[in-house]
Design an enzyme around this catalytic site. Structure first.
Site, PDB file in Angstrom:
ATOM      1  CD  GLU A 161      -1.095 -17.077  11.539  1.00 20.74           C
ATOM      2  OE1 GLU A 161      -1.762 -17.896  10.877  1.00 20.74           O
ATOM      3  OE2 GLU A 161      -0.975 -15.903  11.193  1.00 20.74           O
ATOM      4  CG  ASP A 162      -2.216 -20.235   8.235  1.00 16.23           C
ATOM      5  OD1 ASP A 162      -1.660 -19.288   8.832  1.00 16.23           O
ATOM      6  OD2 ASP A 162      -2.864 -20.066   7.184  1.00 16.23           O
ATOM      7  CG  ASP A 165       5.804 -16.100   4.013  1.00 20.10           C
ATOM      8  OD1 ASP A 165       6.925 -15.603   3.823  1.00 20.10           O
ATOM      9  OD2 ASP A 165       5.152 -16.630   3.095  1.00 20.10           O
ATOM     10  CG  PHE A 214       2.038 -19.048  -2.074  1.00 22.73           C
ATOM     11  CD1 PHE A 214       2.272 -17.934  -1.274  1.00 22.73           C
ATOM     12  CD2 PHE A 214       0.743 -19.506  -2.206  1.00 22.73           C
ATOM     13  CE1 PHE A 214       1.229 -17.288  -0.615  1.00 22.73           C
ATOM     14  CE2 PHE A 214      -0.311 -18.866  -1.555  1.00 22.73           C
ATOM     15  CZ  PHE A 214      -0.063 -17.759  -0.760  1.00 22.73           C
ATOM     16  NE  ARG A 227      -9.635 -19.766   3.094  1.00 23.66           N
ATOM     17  CZ  ARG A 227      -8.657 -19.029   3.602  1.00 23.66           C
ATOM     18  NH1 ARG A 227      -7.703 -19.590   4.317  1.00 23.66           N
ATOM     19  NH2 ARG A 227      -8.603 -17.721   3.393  1.00 23.66           N
TER      20      ARG A 227
HETATM   21  N1  HPA Z   1       0.575 -19.981   1.594  1.00 21.35           N
HETATM   22  C1  HPA Z   1      -0.618 -19.494   2.026  1.00 21.35           C
HETATM   23  N2  HPA Z   1      -0.735 -18.411   2.779  1.00 21.35           N
HETATM   24  C2  HPA Z   1       0.403 -17.784   3.127  1.00 21.35           C
HETATM   25  C3  HPA Z   1       1.668 -18.245   2.727  1.00 21.35           C
HETATM   26  C4  HPA Z   1       1.762 -19.412   1.906  1.00 21.35           C
HETATM   27  O1  HPA Z   1       2.853 -19.879   1.496  1.00 21.35           O
HETATM   28  N3  HPA Z   1       2.582 -17.392   3.247  1.00 21.35           N
HETATM   29  C5  HPA Z   1       1.876 -16.462   3.955  1.00 21.35           C
HETATM   30  N4  HPA Z   1       0.568 -16.676   3.875  1.00 21.35           N
HETATM   31 MG    MG Z   2      -2.352 -17.230   8.375  1.00 19.91          MG
END
Ligand code: HPA
Ligand code: MG
Length: 245
Positions: A161-162, A165, A214, A227
């Site tokens: 995962e990136d 949150d 964010f 992106r």
């Molecule tokens: N940035 C981009 N995508 C996200 C974030 C964020 O801070 N939090 C959850 N999805």
């Molecule tokens: Mg994600």
């Protein structure tokens, strides 16, 4: 009372950390295994790095330069390889945001596989989720693509995962995965956000813990923009307005 609370937290972590997920693999008990970016870390000025011209006005600062992401990813790959030993893993990319971290992490694991005595057989799978609009979570995840999860039955799954949150997306995804009975499920997330909205969920492998802002770039988006930025940066109010839907 405070000491009791702290002890409880540590006890809880140790329990989580020391449960063998499958034979031969045991997570290391360690204190802090991620890089913590402080609450008032000023980051780096935009003009100190190469940033696409079309985003120059839309970012507050660079939070994590691409080179640092690269170096941290290399170490996460090493940690994953040493935990999984010879066990085959299916790396599950959570699209779209996870694709950069996924390809870079897998490249590092493949490098270790080529150059060290023991190697971890790798295969890949993809799942596409959507849960964010503008900078807000829509509250529930929608699986909008990918193979049938049934193919993960009995496998060692590494979810890549990136960002974690609130943790809700990951917990919902884990529920979906557990329904098909994998041999084990581990999660590697490049980022974890420190936020009061957190469910308390923590991934097994974390690159950086970041403040409650964010962030965009390195495949993380704001309504599909950013992106194409290779550093991770904090979006500013102008950027949020410009790309709002
Ligand atoms: N940035 C981009 N995508 C996200 C974030 C964020 O801070 N939090 C959850 N999805
Ligand atoms: Mg994600």
């Amino acid at each position: 009372l405070i000491r009791l609370a702290v002890t409880n937290v540590q006890f809880h972590c140790c329990l989580l950390r020391s449960v063998p997920i499958f034979t031969g693999v045991r997570a290391k008990m360690s204190t802090q295994n991620y890089i913590k970016i402080g609450e008032d870390d000023p980051g780096y000025p935009i003009n100190m790095f190469c940033v696409p011209r079309h985003y120059e006005e839309d970012l507050e600062h660079v939070l994590i330069p691409a080179g640092l992401i690269n170096d941290r990813t290399e170490r996460m790959a090493r940690d994953i390889c040493s935990d999984f030993k010879h066990e085959a893993i299916v790396a599950l990319c959570v699209l779209k945001g996870g694709y950069k971290f996924f390809t870079d992490l897998l490249d590092k694991i493949k490098l270790i596989n080529r150059n060290s005595g023991h190697s971890v057989p790798l295969s890949v799978d993809f799942i596409r989720l959507k849960s964010y609009q503008n900078d807000k979570s829509t509250g529930s995840i929608e699986v909008i693509g990918g193979d049938d999860l049934e193919s993960l039955r009995g496998k060692n799954v590494l979810v890549v995962e990136d960002i974690v949150d609130t943790g809700k997306t990951m917990q919902q995804l884990l529920n979906l995965l557990h329904a098909v009975n994998p041999k084990c499920v581990r999660v590697a997330s490049l980022l974890v956000k420190r936020t009061p909205r957190s469910t308390g969920y923590r991934p097994d492998y974390t690159g950086f813990e970041i403040p409650d802002r964010f962030v965009v770039g390195y495949a993380l988006d704001y309504n599909e923009y950013f992106r194409d930025l290779n550093h991770i940066g904090v979006i500013n109010e102008q950027g949020k307005k410009k790309y709002a839907v």
